[in-house]
Motif scaffolding. Structure first.
Motif, PDB file in Angstrom:
ATOM      1  N   GLU A  60     -14.656  10.261   5.041  1.00  0.00           N
ATOM      2  CA  GLU A  60     -14.819   9.683   3.707  1.00  0.00           C
ATOM      3  C   GLU A  60     -14.515  10.712   2.618  1.00  0.00           C
ATOM      4  OE1 GLU A  60     -18.313   7.366   1.159  1.00  0.00           O
ATOM      5  OE2 GLU A  60     -18.857   8.859   2.688  1.00  0.00           O
ATOM      6  N   TYR A  76     -15.075   1.992   5.653  1.00  0.00           N
ATOM      7  CA  TYR A  76     -16.268   1.377   5.059  1.00  0.00           C
ATOM      8  C   TYR A  76     -16.622   0.052   5.730  1.00  0.00           C
ATOM      9  CZ  TYR A  76     -16.227   4.691   1.122  1.00  0.00           C
ATOM     10  OH  TYR A  76     -16.293   5.816   0.333  1.00  0.00           O
ATOM     11  N   GLU A  86     -18.266  -0.753  -1.126  1.00  0.00           N
ATOM     12  CA  GLU A  86     -17.282   0.336  -1.121  1.00  0.00           C
ATOM     13  C   GLU A  86     -15.974  -0.127  -0.461  1.00  0.00           C
ATOM     14  OE1 GLU A  86     -21.346   2.373  -1.113  1.00  0.00           O
ATOM     15  OE2 GLU A  86     -20.431   0.535  -0.334  1.00  0.00           O
ATOM     16  N   TRP A 114     -10.695   9.625  12.088  1.00  0.00           N
ATOM     17  CA  TRP A 114     -11.152   8.235  12.117  1.00  0.00           C
ATOM     18  C   TRP A 114     -10.957   7.664  13.523  1.00  0.00           C
ATOM     19  CZ3 TRP A 114      -8.095   3.975  13.321  1.00  0.00           C
ATOM     20  CH2 TRP A 114      -8.799   2.756  13.305  1.00  0.00           C
ATOM     21  N   ALA A 128     -18.660   0.821   8.606  1.00  0.00           N
ATOM     22  CA  ALA A 128     -19.694   1.839   8.359  1.00  0.00           C
ATOM     23  C   ALA A 128     -20.984   1.559   9.111  1.00  0.00           C
ATOM     24  CB  ALA A 128     -19.977   1.936   6.856  1.00  0.00           C
ATOM     25  N   LEU A 163      -9.607   4.053   4.010  1.00  0.00           N
ATOM     26  CA  LEU A 163     -10.965   4.125   3.474  1.00  0.00           C
ATOM     27  C   LEU A 163     -11.657   2.767   3.576  1.00  0.00           C
ATOM     28  CD1 LEU A 163     -12.846   6.216   2.117  1.00  0.00           C
ATOM     29  CD2 LEU A 163     -11.960   5.443  -0.095  1.00  0.00           C
ATOM     30  N   SER A 185     -18.809  10.850   7.317  1.00  0.00           N
ATOM     31  CA  SER A 185     -18.884  11.456   5.988  1.00  0.00           C
ATOM     32  C   SER A 185     -17.714  12.403   5.731  1.00  0.00           C
ATOM     33  CB  SER A 185     -20.208  12.198   5.806  1.00  0.00           C
ATOM     34  OG  SER A 185     -21.297  11.295   5.863  1.00  0.00           O
ATOM     35  N   LYS A 194     -11.391  10.678  -0.133  1.00  0.00           N
ATOM     36  CA  LYS A 194     -11.690  10.588  -1.570  1.00  0.00           C
ATOM     37  C   LYS A 194     -11.140  11.781  -2.340  1.00  0.00           C
ATOM     38  CE  LYS A 194     -15.785   8.962  -2.724  1.00  0.00           C
ATOM     39  NZ  LYS A 194     -17.262   8.752  -2.728  1.00  0.00           N
TER      40      LYS A 194
END
Length: 556
Positions: free
Chosen positions: A183, A218, A232, A149, A221, A214, A180, A187
């Motif tokens: 993410e 988002y 999200e 990140w 994003a 997360l 992606s 998850k």
């Protein structure tokens, strides 16, 4: 330390000597079935190196890159002192290049964490299956996702290196692809992460830390991947809120949550990096960087003494300093008057105003702090024949920063006038109990206030409000614990941007916020550069030389 832990740590040390981009290393395992980690404590003992790396990374290179490139902080030059190859002032002026030292450090640090995570997962691959292993792997994935990140936030398109041994140098993946990956890693990890809070998981990855990351992913994003994901972001925030494990600190404890005594009892901390002054690997040097050099005695900064300086001396109404002899805070880091005036002067009832040192300074008993120097020592441009005559003045921190020697290098001069320029921040309050410059203030990466303000922002940007919470109610819930002023009756994105400035000063979120709100190209301080390509940093020359598949970011 038992034999199993000793072997694990020795083996890990051997693995981490190689770069995560090199393939010529053939891994040799010392493991037999008897020495694989089995319990949670044994898995944690192997992962400690990664947390140590994160600690050193966050408080220096990462802090400088995130904060000095924003309107929140500046580190000027004082008669050549702190010039350091223009590294700090380039960040302020937005004219850094691909050889910038701190940018290179941030890249290296982040990829070092990626490599350590990859290598540690390799170690764990044959450990006995079970809940402890599943949780450890999930923790490693989250730590690696955090490093990626950072990389996608700061460098955009970056190589994805996710296995050990590495198959070789990688070309850059598109920023959306890195998005992606982060993410999907988060998850997949969340169901296996610990949900407990408090001492048992303090400073460690938990389910709530992963959800906070997360949510941050988002919320950005649209910047990272070109498409908004505000619903999200709201869902990730709701997961943290619904846990019931966190709450806002009150107005009376907002500032103390950043003090040297902070720790697991702080109810806002979702994920914090613990610092310990007895440890030299990972320095939290905020007292050194942020205190005016004449305020070491008042704030009991380690090493401050009541004199023995060549050109100035505190006139004491206290008997001694604390700690090392003949040392004191450097005091080079400050905020801009425009930042302070925009966000802090309007509401005198806001407790967050108290993190700043500006104007006339006083001892704790209310008497003025007086400094003895010479007329020339006070002002190097003084031309009178009595330049060496004694001069005593009441210490005052000037909100204005003026480059009196050289505007191009933001050189203020090397006298009392210069060193007293710039509003200082003491949010991470100096550690009076430390025998070194290292502090024991733990640094929060994610706080509950950020969860509430991220959800408010996502709603304002078009996300669907949930659980009866509106953007206004969320912002007011934070403000009611910070100020005694009346609640807001409406909130806009600009209002929220200002509120984030007040709430998260010195916590490494300003650059991220400025980019998302479209403010990064504005002029402030000595910065006039409006190049939009500087929203991401260049790939360092060192990395380009090591990996011929890399392509430099546009503009550099």
């Amino acid at each position: 330390m038992n034999k199993m832990k000793h072997l694990l740590i020795v083996a890990l040390a051997g693995l981490v000597m190689g770069s995560c981009h090199k393939i010529e290393v053939t891994p040799n395992s010392l493991y037999t079935e008897e020495v694989f980690p089995k319990t949670d404590a044994e898995f944690q003992s192997v992962m400690g190196t990664i947390y140590t790396s994160l600690r050193g990374h966050y408080s220096l290179g990462y802090w400088f890159a995130q904060e000095l490139s924003s309107d929140e902080s500046i580190l000027p030059v004082y008669g050549g002192n702190w010039f350091d190859g223009q590294g700090y002032i380039q960040l302020h002026r937005h004219d850094w290049n691909k050889d910038h030292g701190w940018i290179t450090t941030v890249w290296n640090d982040a990829y070092s964490i990626v490599g350590l995570c990859n290598q540690t997962m390799y170690i764990f691959r044959n450990a006995p299956d079970g809940d402890s292993k599943n949780t450890a792997i999930a923790e490693l994935k989250t730590l690696r996702a955090f490093a990626y990140w950072e990389l996608l936030d700061m460098f955009g398109n970056v190589p994805l290196d996710t296995v050990y041994p590495s198959p070789g140098v990688q070309a850059k993946a598109a920023r959306a692809q890195v998005f992606s990956f982060v993410e999907s890693e988060l998850k997949s990890a969340i169901p296996y992460l610990k949900t407990a809070t408090g001492s048992s998981t303090y400073g460690k990855v938990t389910r709530w830390m992963a959800n906070a990351l997360l949510a941050k992913l988002y919320l950005n994003a649209e910047v990272y991947a070109g498409s908004p994901k505000y619903n999200e972001a709201i869902a990730a925030c709701d997961a943290v809120i619904a846990s019931g494990n966190f709450a806002l600190e009150s107005r009376g404890s907002y500032l103390t949550q950043f003090y040297p005594t902070n720790g697991p009892a702080n109810k806002e901390f979702i994920f914090a990096i613990p610092y310990d002054p007895s440890t030299s690997n990972g320095y939290l040097f905020h007292g050194r960087y942020d205190l005016n050099r004449n305020l070491g005695i008042k704030y009991r900064y380690s090493g401050s003494t009541p004199g023995n300086y060549s050109f100035n001396q505190i006139i004491m109404n206290q008997t001694s300093g604390n700690g090392l002899i003949n040392s004191r805070p450097s005091g080079p880091r400050a905020t801009l008057s425009s930042f302070y005036n925009s966000y802090f002067k309007a509401d005198p009832n806001d407790i967050r105003n108290n993190q700043w040192l500006v104007g006339l300074q006083y001892w704790s008993d209310g008497s003025p702090i007086m400094v003895r120097t010479t007329k020339k020592g006070y002002d190097q441009f003084y031309t009178g024949a009595d330049g060496n005559a004694e001069y005593i003045y009441h210490l005052s921190i000037d909100s204005v920063i003026a480059a009196r020697l050289n505007p191009a290098s933001i050189d203020l001069g090397n006298d009392e006038v210069a060193w007293n320029m710039g509003i200082r921040n003491i949010k991470f309050y100096p550690d009076a109990n430390s025998s070194s410059r290292n502090q024991s203030n733990d640094a929060p990466l994610f706080r509950y206030a950020d969860i509430l303000l991220m959800k408010a922002e996502a709603i304002l940007r078009g996300g669907t409000a949930t659980n009866g919470q509106t953007a206004l109610s969320l912002v007011n819930s934070v403000r009611s614990n910070r100020t005694t002023s009346a609640a807001w009756t409406a909130v806009t994105l600009d209002d929220l941007y200002a509120e984030r400035a007040r709430e998260f000063t010195w916590e490494c979120w300003r650059r991220n916020d400025m980019i998302r709100f479209g403010k990064y190209e504005t002029s402030y301080g000595f910065k006039t550069n409006a190049d939009t390509y500087r929203r991401i940093f260049p790939i360092p020359t060192m990395a380009m030389n090591t990996n011929p598949k890399l392509v430099q970011n546009p503009g550099y």
